[in-house]
Design a protein around this motif. Structure first.
Motif, PDB file in Angstrom:
ATOM      1  N   ALA A   1      -8.564  -6.640   4.482  1.00  0.00           N
ATOM      2  CA  ALA A   1      -7.151  -6.972   4.287  1.00  0.00           C
ATOM      3  C   ALA A   1      -6.246  -5.927   4.918  1.00  0.00           C
ATOM      4  O   ALA A   1      -5.093  -6.226   5.262  1.00  0.00           O
ATOM      5  CB  ALA A   1      -6.856  -7.090   2.792  1.00  0.00           C
ATOM      6  N   SER A   2      -6.746  -4.707   5.080  1.00  0.00           N
ATOM      7  CA  SER A   2      -5.950  -3.628   5.656  1.00  0.00           C
ATOM      8  C   SER A   2      -6.031  -3.587   7.174  1.00  0.00           C
ATOM      9  O   SER A   2      -5.020  -3.382   7.856  1.00  0.00           O
ATOM     10  CB  SER A   2      -6.424  -2.274   5.108  1.00  0.00           C
ATOM     11  OG  SER A   2      -6.336  -2.211   3.702  1.00  0.00           O
ATOM     12  N   LEU A   3      -7.240  -3.770   7.709  1.00  0.00           N
ATOM     13  CA  LEU A   3      -7.485  -3.511   9.125  1.00  0.00           C
ATOM     14  C   LEU A   3      -7.897  -4.743   9.912  1.00  0.00           C
ATOM     15  O   LEU A   3      -8.082  -4.660  11.132  1.00  0.00           O
ATOM     16  CB  LEU A   3      -8.569  -2.428   9.268  1.00  0.00           C
ATOM     17  CG  LEU A   3      -8.280  -1.100   8.569  1.00  0.00           C
ATOM     18  CD1 LEU A   3      -9.477  -0.164   8.707  1.00  0.00           C
ATOM     19  CD2 LEU A   3      -7.023  -0.452   9.127  1.00  0.00           C
ATOM     20  N   GLY A   4      -8.070  -5.871   9.219  1.00  0.00           N
ATOM     21  CA  GLY A   4      -8.475  -7.078   9.911  1.00  0.00           C
ATOM     22  C   GLY A   4      -9.923  -7.429   9.614  1.00  0.00           C
ATOM     23  O   GLY A   4     -10.719  -6.574   9.200  1.00  0.00           O
ATOM     24  N   PRO A   5     -10.301  -8.681   9.841  1.00  0.00           N
ATOM     25  CA  PRO A   5     -11.637  -9.151   9.454  1.00  0.00           C
ATOM     26  C   PRO A   5     -12.779  -8.511  10.237  1.00  0.00           C
ATOM     27  O   PRO A   5     -13.931  -8.561   9.793  1.00  0.00           O
ATOM     28  CB  PRO A   5     -11.562 -10.662   9.731  1.00  0.00           C
ATOM     29  CG  PRO A   5     -10.466 -10.810  10.731  1.00  0.00           C
ATOM     30  CD  PRO A   5      -9.468  -9.748  10.421  1.00  0.00           C
TER      31      PRO A   5
ATOM     32  N   ILE B   1       1.682   2.917  -6.604  1.00  0.00           N
ATOM     33  CA  ILE B   1       0.996   2.849  -5.311  1.00  0.00           C
ATOM     34  C   ILE B   1       2.023   2.740  -4.187  1.00  0.00           C
ATOM     35  O   ILE B   1       1.940   3.441  -3.164  1.00  0.00           O
ATOM     36  CB  ILE B   1       0.014   1.665  -5.281  1.00  0.00           C
ATOM     37  CG1 ILE B   1      -1.093   1.860  -6.332  1.00  0.00           C
ATOM     38  CG2 ILE B   1      -0.603   1.508  -3.889  1.00  0.00           C
ATOM     39  CD1 ILE B   1      -1.951   3.087  -6.128  1.00  0.00           C
ATOM     40  N   GLY B   2       3.013   1.879  -4.358  1.00  0.00           N
ATOM     41  CA  GLY B   2       4.086   1.798  -3.369  1.00  0.00           C
ATOM     42  C   GLY B   2       4.861   3.101  -3.262  1.00  0.00           C
ATOM     43  O   GLY B   2       5.285   3.495  -2.168  1.00  0.00           O
ATOM     44  N   ALA B   3       5.036   3.788  -4.396  1.00  0.00           N
ATOM     45  CA  ALA B   3       5.738   5.071  -4.384  1.00  0.00           C
ATOM     46  C   ALA B   3       4.978   6.088  -3.548  1.00  0.00           C
ATOM     47  O   ALA B   3       5.579   6.872  -2.801  1.00  0.00           O
ATOM     48  CB  ALA B   3       5.924   5.578  -5.816  1.00  0.00           C
ATOM     49  N   GLU B   4       3.644   6.089  -3.661  1.00  0.00           N
ATOM     50  CA  GLU B   4       2.869   7.046  -2.863  1.00  0.00           C
ATOM     51  C   GLU B   4       2.968   6.724  -1.376  1.00  0.00           C
ATOM     52  O   GLU B   4       3.025   7.633  -0.539  1.00  0.00           O
ATOM     53  CB  GLU B   4       1.409   7.074  -3.291  1.00  0.00           C
ATOM     54  CG  GLU B   4       0.608   8.104  -2.535  1.00  0.00           C
ATOM     55  CD  GLU B   4      -0.720   8.454  -3.160  1.00  0.00           C
ATOM     56  OE1 GLU B   4      -1.357   9.409  -2.673  1.00  0.00           O
ATOM     57  OE2 GLU B   4      -1.126   7.788  -4.124  1.00  0.00           O
TER      58      GLU B   4
ATOM     59  N   HIS C   1      -0.644   0.266   3.635  1.00  0.00           N
ATOM     60  CA  HIS C   1      -0.237  -0.032   2.265  1.00  0.00           C
ATOM     61  C   HIS C   1      -0.211  -1.542   2.119  1.00  0.00           C
ATOM     62  O   HIS C   1       0.510  -2.223   2.864  1.00  0.00           O
ATOM     63  CB  HIS C   1       1.134   0.558   1.944  1.00  0.00           C
ATOM     64  CG  HIS C   1       1.711   0.074   0.654  1.00  0.00           C
ATOM     65  ND1 HIS C   1       3.027  -0.313   0.498  1.00  0.00           N
ATOM     66  CD2 HIS C   1       1.122  -0.128  -0.569  1.00  0.00           C
ATOM     67  CE1 HIS C   1       3.239  -0.704  -0.747  1.00  0.00           C
ATOM     68  NE2 HIS C   1       2.100  -0.611  -1.411  1.00  0.00           N
ATOM     69  N   GLY C   2      -0.991  -2.058   1.188  1.00  0.00           N
ATOM     70  CA  GLY C   2      -1.062  -3.497   1.007  1.00  0.00           C
ATOM     71  C   GLY C   2      -0.711  -3.927  -0.398  1.00  0.00           C
ATOM     72  O   GLY C   2      -0.827  -3.147  -1.355  1.00  0.00           O
ATOM     73  N   SER C   3      -0.272  -5.171  -0.526  1.00  0.00           N
ATOM     74  CA  SER C   3       0.051  -5.728  -1.833  1.00  0.00           C
ATOM     75  C   SER C   3      -0.048  -7.240  -1.751  1.00  0.00           C
ATOM     76  O   SER C   3       0.537  -7.852  -0.844  1.00  0.00           O
ATOM     77  CB  SER C   3       1.467  -5.316  -2.242  1.00  0.00           C
ATOM     78  OG  SER C   3       1.816  -5.866  -3.499  1.00  0.00           O
TER      79      SER C   3
END
Length: 334
Positions: free
Chosen positions: A19-23, A72-75, A97-99
């Motif tokens: 989800a962060s870097l691609g499949p 997490i968003g704050a960091e 940063h993912g959500s």
């Protein structure tokens, strides 16, 4: 394991990486990292050879303290800010940063080398150079200005430091009610002493960027060419806020008092890097007492949310009660 820590396994870690870097991003190895009590943290080696850290926030249904909303968003905001405005401070590079509704909030960062200052101290290693480096890093961080006092993201804040700090204490006392935390002293006494000394907070006119959580477990070091460990990282900046730089001198001297140890290596490093430190000033001492009071209150109030009880950790309960009483007694003096 803390109730706030999401349960992960290798397959879930792969999902976060994808989800962060691609499949096409692959994981060759991963393992949980210990030491924290809020987020789930794993070290991950990617198939391109990079070493990264995955940090995942609590599931949305888990109750949190008021100031812990959106940490997490704050960091992520903190890491971007430090990289841009205080590049001398060694923080992990933010990779992603993912959500989303299923995976929640997470960070992927670079992995900084080293062992924690806590581990080095337990092992009896020389740590003065590390502590001096931490002081210098915080002095650099404190040169970054904010546009408010207190937290961001709709949490306790104010147009003055007095307003923000009293709101921070009031939120912790409200959390204590929500979680039915038995405080060692009445909440009214705590509020009274904070308001009695609030005038000392009014001298703080500049909202400096603060790490707030610089205890030894968040400080990394590696051995230098001479075999002496030196600072390589300051991690876990999710609790950052804007306010009085003196607040940042409390966690690195956990359970100690800066005014009693002016020659500590950490304080020497802070002064050498240009951090003002008038420890003989009565107003400074009052502020430090208020900030220790805040830290010990926070550590007391957070216990139920971390699964800590009087039964499974009576020593922590007793120690915090003693420390709170000592600070309250000092603040109650004429």
């Amino acid at each position: 394991m803390s109730p706030t820590q999401r349960l992960l396994d290798a397959e879930l870690v792969r999902r976060y990486v994808a989800a962060s870097l691609g499949p096409d991003a692959g994981v060759t190895s991963c393992a949980p990292l210990t030491g924290g009590g809020f987020a789930a943290v794993w070290s991950v080696t990617l198939d391109d050879g990079r070493a990264v850290v995955l940090k995942v926030g609590p599931p949305p249904e888990v109750p949190l303290l008021r100031y812990e909303r959106g940490l997490i968003g704050a960091e992520a905001r903190y890491l971007r800010l430090v990289a841009a405005r205080a590049p001398a401070v060694p923080v992990p590079p933010l990779v992603h940063h993912g959500s989303d509704a299923v995976l929640g909030d997470w960070l992927l960062t670079g992995l900084l080398p080293g062992r924690t200052l806590h581990q080095l101290t337990v092992d009896g290693a020389p740590v003065d150079a590390v502590r001096a480096g931490l002081g210098a890093a915080l002095a650099a961080l404190h040169r970054v200005d904010g546009d408010r006092f207190g937290y961001d993201g709709g949490r306790a804040a104010g147009t003055t430091w007095r307003e923000a700090f009293t709101a921070m204490v009031d939120e912790l006392l409200a959390d204590a009610v929500d979680w039915a935390v038995p405080l060692p002293v009445p909440a009214g006494r705590l509020r009274h002493l904070v308001h009695r000394h609030a005038d000392a907070l009014d001298v703080v006119r500049r909202p400096a960027l603060l790490h707030v959580d610089g205890w030894a477990g968040n400080v990394l070091a590696v051995d230098g060419p001479d075999g002496v460990p030196r600072l390589t990282g300051l991690v876990d900046g999710e609790r950052h806020l804007y306010g009085d730089p003196l607040l940042d001198l409390v966690s690195p001297l956990l359970f100690r008092r800066a005014e009693d140890e002016p020659d500590d290596a950490f304080l020497r490093g802070y002064r050498t890097a240009g951090g003002p430190l008038p420890l003989d000033d009565p107003g400074v001492r009052r502020r430090l007492g208020l900030y220790r009071l805040h830290l010990y209150l926070l550590m007391t109030v957070e216990m139920p949310s971390r699964g800590i009880t009087r039964e499974n950790d009576p020593a922590r309960v007793a120690r915090l009660a003693e420390l709170l009483d000592r600070e309250l007694a000092a603040l109650a003096e004429p």
